[in-house]
Scaffold this motif. Structure first.
Motif, PDB file in Angstrom:
ATOM      1  N   PHE A   6       0.810   5.061   0.082  1.00 50.03           N
ATOM      2  CA  PHE A   6      -0.254   6.644  -0.238  1.00 50.03           C
ATOM      3  C   PHE A   6       0.050   7.895  -0.108  1.00 50.03           C
ATOM      4  CE2 PHE A   6      -1.891   3.057   2.796  1.00 50.03           C
ATOM      5  CZ  PHE A   6      -2.989   3.418   1.792  1.00 50.03           C
ATOM      6  N   ALA A   7      -0.443   8.795  -0.038  1.00 45.91           N
ATOM      7  CA  ALA A   7      -0.071   9.963  -0.943  1.00 45.91           C
ATOM      8  C   ALA A   7       0.351  10.293  -1.782  1.00 45.91           C
ATOM      9  CB  ALA A   7       0.634  10.464   0.549  1.00 45.91           C
ATOM     10  N   LEU A   8       1.930  10.927  -2.058  1.00 42.00           N
ATOM     11  CA  LEU A   8       2.985  11.251  -2.941  1.00 42.00           C
ATOM     12  C   LEU A   8       3.640   9.837  -3.408  1.00 42.00           C
ATOM     13  CD1 LEU A   8       4.140  15.179  -1.933  1.00 42.00           C
ATOM     14  CD2 LEU A   8       1.941  14.005  -3.676  1.00 42.00           C
ATOM     15  N   LEU A  61       3.153   9.979  13.815  1.00 41.85           N
ATOM     16  CA  LEU A  61       3.361  10.545  12.444  1.00 41.85           C
ATOM     17  C   LEU A  61       5.290  10.852  12.471  1.00 41.85           C
ATOM     18  CD1 LEU A  61       0.874  12.712  12.017  1.00 41.85           C
ATOM     19  CD2 LEU A  61       1.192  11.012  10.939  1.00 41.85           C
ATOM     20  N   TRP A  86       4.009   5.365   3.731  1.00 44.82           N
ATOM     21  CA  TRP A  86       3.820   7.176   3.190  1.00 44.82           C
ATOM     22  C   TRP A  86       5.054   8.050   3.287  1.00 44.82           C
ATOM     23  CZ3 TRP A  86       0.603   4.284   6.092  1.00 44.82           C
ATOM     24  CH2 TRP A  86      -0.729   3.998   6.026  1.00 44.82           C
ATOM     25  N   GLU A 112      -6.422  10.441  -0.795  1.00 50.71           N
ATOM     26  CA  GLU A 112      -5.754   9.957  -2.288  1.00 50.71           C
ATOM     27  C   GLU A 112      -7.943   9.855  -2.952  1.00 50.71           C
ATOM     28  OE1 GLU A 112      -5.214   8.843   1.023  1.00 50.71           O
ATOM     29  OE2 GLU A 112      -3.074   8.776   1.072  1.00 50.71           O
ATOM     30  N   PRO A 119       6.481  12.030   4.358  1.00 44.75           N
ATOM     31  CA  PRO A 119       6.199  12.572   5.663  1.00 44.75           C
ATOM     32  C   PRO A 119       4.565  13.014   5.396  1.00 44.75           C
ATOM     33  CG  PRO A 119       8.831  13.019   5.121  1.00 44.75           C
ATOM     34  CD  PRO A 119       8.157  11.744   3.858  1.00 44.75           C
ATOM     35  N   VAL A 120       4.279  12.564   6.327  1.00 50.94           N
ATOM     36  CA  VAL A 120       2.540  13.687   6.343  1.00 50.94           C
ATOM     37  C   VAL A 120       2.299  14.149   7.133  1.00 50.94           C
ATOM     38  CG1 VAL A 120       2.104  11.913   4.063  1.00 50.94           C
ATOM     39  CG2 VAL A 120       1.192  11.572   6.688  1.00 50.94           C
ATOM     40  N   ALA A 121       1.028  14.778   7.891  1.00 50.72           N
ATOM     41  CA  ALA A 121       0.375  15.520   9.150  1.00 50.72           C
ATOM     42  C   ALA A 121      -0.276  15.676   8.470  1.00 50.72           C
ATOM     43  CB  ALA A 121       0.924  16.275  10.233  1.00 50.72           C
ATOM     44  N   MET A 152      -1.701  16.992   0.511  1.00 49.27           N
ATOM     45  CA  MET A 152      -2.473  16.118   0.566  1.00 49.27           C
ATOM     46  C   MET A 152      -3.735  16.749   1.570  1.00 49.27           C
ATOM     47  SD  MET A 152      -1.718  13.795  -1.575  1.00 49.27           S
ATOM     48  CE  MET A 152      -2.704  12.433  -1.210  1.00 49.27           C
ATOM     49  N   LYS A 174       1.155  -1.185   0.468  1.00 53.60           N
ATOM     50  CA  LYS A 174      -0.023   0.473  -0.074  1.00 53.60           C
ATOM     51  C   LYS A 174       0.974   1.051   0.476  1.00 53.60           C
ATOM     52  CE  LYS A 174      -3.612  -2.217   2.825  1.00 53.60           C
ATOM     53  NZ  LYS A 174      -4.450  -2.415   4.164  1.00 53.60           N
ATOM     54  N   LYS A 203      -7.273   1.429  -5.040  1.00 49.66           N
ATOM     55  CA  LYS A 203      -6.801   2.128  -4.303  1.00 49.66           C
ATOM     56  C   LYS A 203      -6.501   2.431  -2.548  1.00 49.66           C
ATOM     57  CE  LYS A 203     -12.152   1.463  -3.647  1.00 49.66           C
ATOM     58  NZ  LYS A 203     -12.949   0.953  -2.453  1.00 49.66           N
ATOM     59  N   ASN A 204      -5.136   2.187  -4.297  1.00 50.19           N
ATOM     60  CA  ASN A 204      -3.666   2.898  -3.153  1.00 50.19           C
ATOM     61  C   ASN A 204      -3.287   1.337  -2.719  1.00 50.19           C
ATOM     62  OD1 ASN A 204      -4.700   6.121  -2.969  1.00 50.19           O
ATOM     63  ND2 ASN A 204      -2.398   5.620  -3.288  1.00 50.19           N
ATOM     64  N   HIS A 206      11.650   9.243   0.501  1.00 52.57           N
ATOM     65  CA  HIS A 206      10.045   9.411   0.953  1.00 52.57           C
ATOM     66  C   HIS A 206       9.261   8.034   2.077  1.00 52.57           C
ATOM     67  CE1 HIS A 206      10.421  12.139  -2.983  1.00 52.57           C
ATOM     68  NE2 HIS A 206      10.843  12.691  -1.788  1.00 52.57           N
ATOM     69  N   HIS A 231       9.000   7.404   4.887  1.00 51.96           N
ATOM     70  CA  HIS A 231       8.937   8.167   6.464  1.00 51.96           C
ATOM     71  C   HIS A 231       8.151   6.952   7.114  1.00 51.96           C
ATOM     72  CE1 HIS A 231       9.311  10.516   9.479  1.00 51.96           C
ATOM     73  NE2 HIS A 231       8.017  10.813   9.281  1.00 51.96           N
ATOM     74  N   LEU A 232       7.596   7.018   7.351  1.00 52.07           N
ATOM     75  CA  LEU A 232       6.197   5.878   7.508  1.00 52.07           C
ATOM     76  C   LEU A 232       6.098   4.965   7.090  1.00 52.07           C
ATOM     77  CD1 LEU A 232       4.369   6.246  10.051  1.00 52.07           C
ATOM     78  CD2 LEU A 232       2.499   6.985   9.209  1.00 52.07           C
TER      79      LEU A 232
END
Lengths: 83, 615
Positions: free
Chosen positions: A8-10, B475, A77, B274, A79-81, B240, A6, A21-22, A47, A49-50
């Motif tokens: 996600f995001a970028l 995170l 993922w 997404e 880095p996202v927040a 996003m 899976k 669905k990713n 990229h 990160h998570l």
């Protein structure tokens, strides 16, 4: 063996063709590590990160040694927040 | 400088508007916005006051950096005793209204009393006047803002107003500015409505002066570079939005689903960031139209969205076939996972209605979730709902009730009570997923332990923005901790609470802290304001504000027994995901938290703590 990947995001743009669905099921070699899969999908390390295996966090230092099992889900993922 | 050093006091009972100087001794101790306005509230309002009585006050407050060149320096807050909670309330908003108020030369507006008939406040720089709002009462936020700009022939006027929900006493009504930015939580719009105050319209041309312009330019430029170079604030959030969390939190096993019965939602990917990017089959366009930014913001996390024009909610309703404020994570969760609805367009429509009629989508969605559980149990029936089938996942029930709640009609009026009063009314108070009467946001504390302590101790009731330990626990910001462990979480929660208290008092957005530390923030405040503003001093301000708010709540009648969670989170283990088998370990964290805070075993700040903080 088959696992679910899976992205996600970028990182979504790195998903293999046919993903819905990713996520998509892919074949990996038995005993493949998290890092092996990251490498095989050509994901930029900075990229990733998570990184979660079945929802549990895998630290960067553990990714080489963390082996995957049949049917597990590897979710990644950048880095996202939010909030 | 940076403060305008002027307060506008508006006595609604007398119809008077009076200027007075800002108390600079208090500004030195409480900085501005949340902290300083809370000080005024504590000094001027009896904590035991009925939130909806004329004796409660409603304070509109900016921070010293509001209206400056600091990135995100457009924040403003509404401080009052909350209608939903009976606790001290501080609801923070962005958009452009706050900066405009500062440009007009005001740090704060203190509303007291109650108008005999509906009014709005008109401010043009130094001039302030109460105006007849008869033409706007009964109108939506969108109609009110458009009407005021047309009436005064000033498209650059900024407006903050309530919708019909605030007029009709919906307990979780907001104050909405710039069409879709909201001071959203705790029922601050309900208090505004109780005062017969429909709107505040402001136009300012005076600007904001900072103490040391050269140092300020350098500090803000340096800080903007940090935001731009950070992967979260420079790339992730603008692309996003906060909605990126939907899949993150679901995978983590901490996405409260169907009134917290489950911790993972099978429809999460359908309502995620997404999904908002996916072109629709009908018109080839995605739900997300573009991102958006508030005044001075260099992040731009906002979502501007459109609904499929063929969707049942907007077909033949052109007023909703527009690009407007779209789903943020908390709203998408409450309208979606909490109710089991996975229809992205239905959620976006419900969100539009929340903006248009100014009510909190978190409390609304969570209350629908509680009502759906009562319906599943047979406690609420179709006779109660007016024929609405309140089944899990029923998108039409959700969107119908959004419109009814906005207008305070039918079963919508009962949803407008909030989950605490609704579940009490139907004899099942344990099914309200709330703390101090305020519904949880989008993180299940069985899977993110620190959030349980965050919710239980939040001074405004359950809230994620008082101590966002998700940043660390999930995170990895600023460093990763284990979400399933309660070890060390008391100290983590306190660190987040104090830092957030300072940020919320400055005029800045808390989202900057995904990239900024206090070392980035302090130089901006220090250059803008007279006095010396070090990191240590700012954290002391944060701690002081936290204890001040706590003291107000204790004097209002809350006790340590209110620092708790619903039984479901303490007794019923998570069924799936990484947290399977776990409950929240609040009982372990809370005594350590009290001790570290310098409070008694009952949660009361000791005299030593109060003296140390000069309270």
């Amino acid at each position: 063996m088959k696992i679910t990947i899976k992205l996600f995001a970028l990182l979504g743009k790195y998903l293999p063709e046919g993903a819905v669905k990713n996520q998509i099921d892919i074949e990996v070699s038995d005993g493949a590590s998290v890092q092996d899969v990251i490498h095989s999908l050509s994901l930029p390390a900075e990229h990733c990160h998570l990184v979660l295996v079945d929802g549990v966090y895998v630290a960067p230092s553990e990714r080489d040694n963390k082996t995957l099992s049949e049917g597990q889900a590897l979710a990644i993922w950048p880095p996202v927040a939010g909030g | 400088m940076s403060w305008a050093k002027r307060i506008l006091r508006v006595n609604l009972s007398e119809g008077s508007c009076t200027e007075e100087p800002l108390n600079m001794d208090w500004a030195e101790k409480y900085l501005g916005q949340r902290g300083l306005a809370s000080k005024y509230l504590v000094e001027e309002v009896d904590p035991k006051v009925d939130p909806l009585s004329p004796d409660n006050k409603l304070i509109i407050a900016t921070g010293p950096l509001t209206g400056t060149a600091a990135s995100t320096g457009g924040r403003w807050s509404v401080i009052t005793k909350g209608a939903l909670t009976g606790a001290i309330a501080c609801s923070n908003s962005g958009g452009f209204f706050g900066a405009e108020l500062k440009f007009a030369g005001w740090d704060m507006i203190i509303f007291e009393g109650k108008a005999a008939k509906p009014v709005y406040l008109l401010i043009k720089d130094d001039a302030a006047e109460l105006m007849d709002a008869a033409d706007y009462w009964g109108r939506t936020v969108w109609e009110t803002e458009k009407g005021l700009k047309a009436e005064h022939q000033d498209p650059q006027m900024r407006v903050a107003s309530i919708g019909q929900s605030g007029e009709n006493g919906v307990k979780f009504a907001c104050v909405v500015n710039d069409l879709h930015r909201a001071a959203g939580r705790s029922g601050v719009g309900t208090v505004m409505g109780s005062k017969n105050l429909k709107a505040i319209a402001v136009r300012g041309t005076k600007g904001v002066k900072v103490q040391d312009p050269d140092a300020f330019l350098k500090a803000t430029s340096d800080a903007k570079a940090v935001l731009a170079e950070n992967a979260v604030t420079g790339e992730g959030l603008p692309a996003m939005g906060t909605q990126v969390l939907m899949n993150v939190i679901n995978e983590t096993g901490a996405l409260p689903t169907r009134n917290h019965k489950d911790v993972q939602f099978e429809g999460a990917s359908d309502i995620s960031a997404e999904a908002m990017h996916e072109p629709r089959r009908s018109d080839g366009k995605p739900n997300l139209t573009r991102n958006g930014a508030c005044f001075g913001c260099t992040i731009g996390c906002g979502r501007i969205a459109t609904i499929d024009p063929n969707h049942y909610t907007v077909k033949n309703r052109e007023q909703y076939q527009i690009a407007s404020g779209g789903l943020e994570y908390e709203a998408a969760w409450a309208l979606g996972a909490a109710t089991g609805v996975n229809d992205l367009d239905a959620l976006t429509f419900a969100n539009f209605i929340c903006n248009e009629q100014a009510f909190d989508p978190i409390s609304f969605g969570a209350t629908i979730g509680a009502a759906m559980e009562l319906y599943e149990m047979g406690v609420i029936t179709k006779d109660d709902t007016g024929g609405i089938e309140l089944t899990w996942g029923n998108a039409e029930a959700l969107t119908t009730l959004a419109e009814l709640t906005g207008r305070g009609e039918g079963f919508g009026a009962e949803i407008g009570l909030g989950s605490k009063l609704l579940t009490e009314k139907y004899g099942h108070p344990d099914l309200s997923m709330s703390v101090k009467g305020q519904e949880f946001p989008a993180y299940d504390s069985r899977g993110i332990q620190g959030m349980g302590l965050t919710y239980a101790t939040s001074n405004r009731g359950a809230c994620h923005l008082r101590s966002y330990t998700v940043a660390s626990e999930v995170l990895g910001i600023p460093e990763k901790t284990d979400p399933l462990s309660s070890d060390g979480k008391a100290g983590l929660v306190i660190a987040f609470q104090d830092a957030t208290g300072a940020v919320d008092s400055a005029g800045l957005c808390v989202f900057t802290t995904f990239a900024w530390s206090m070392d980035n923030i302090a130089p901006q405040i220090d250059a803008a304001c007279e006095g010396d503003w070090s990191v240590e001093k700012l954290l002391e301000v944060g701690e002081r504000v936290w204890n001040l708010e706590r003291k107000f709540n204790l004097d209002a009648g809350f006790t340590g027994k209110d620092d708790t969670l619903p039984k479901r989170l303490l007794k019923d283990a998570a069924k799936t995901g990484p947290a399977e088998g776990k409950v929240n370990e609040l009982g372990k964290m809370l005594p350590e938290y009290y001790s570290l805070r310098g409070w008694t075993d009952d949660g009361v700040p000791t005299n030593e703590t109060l003296d140390r903080l000069a309270l």
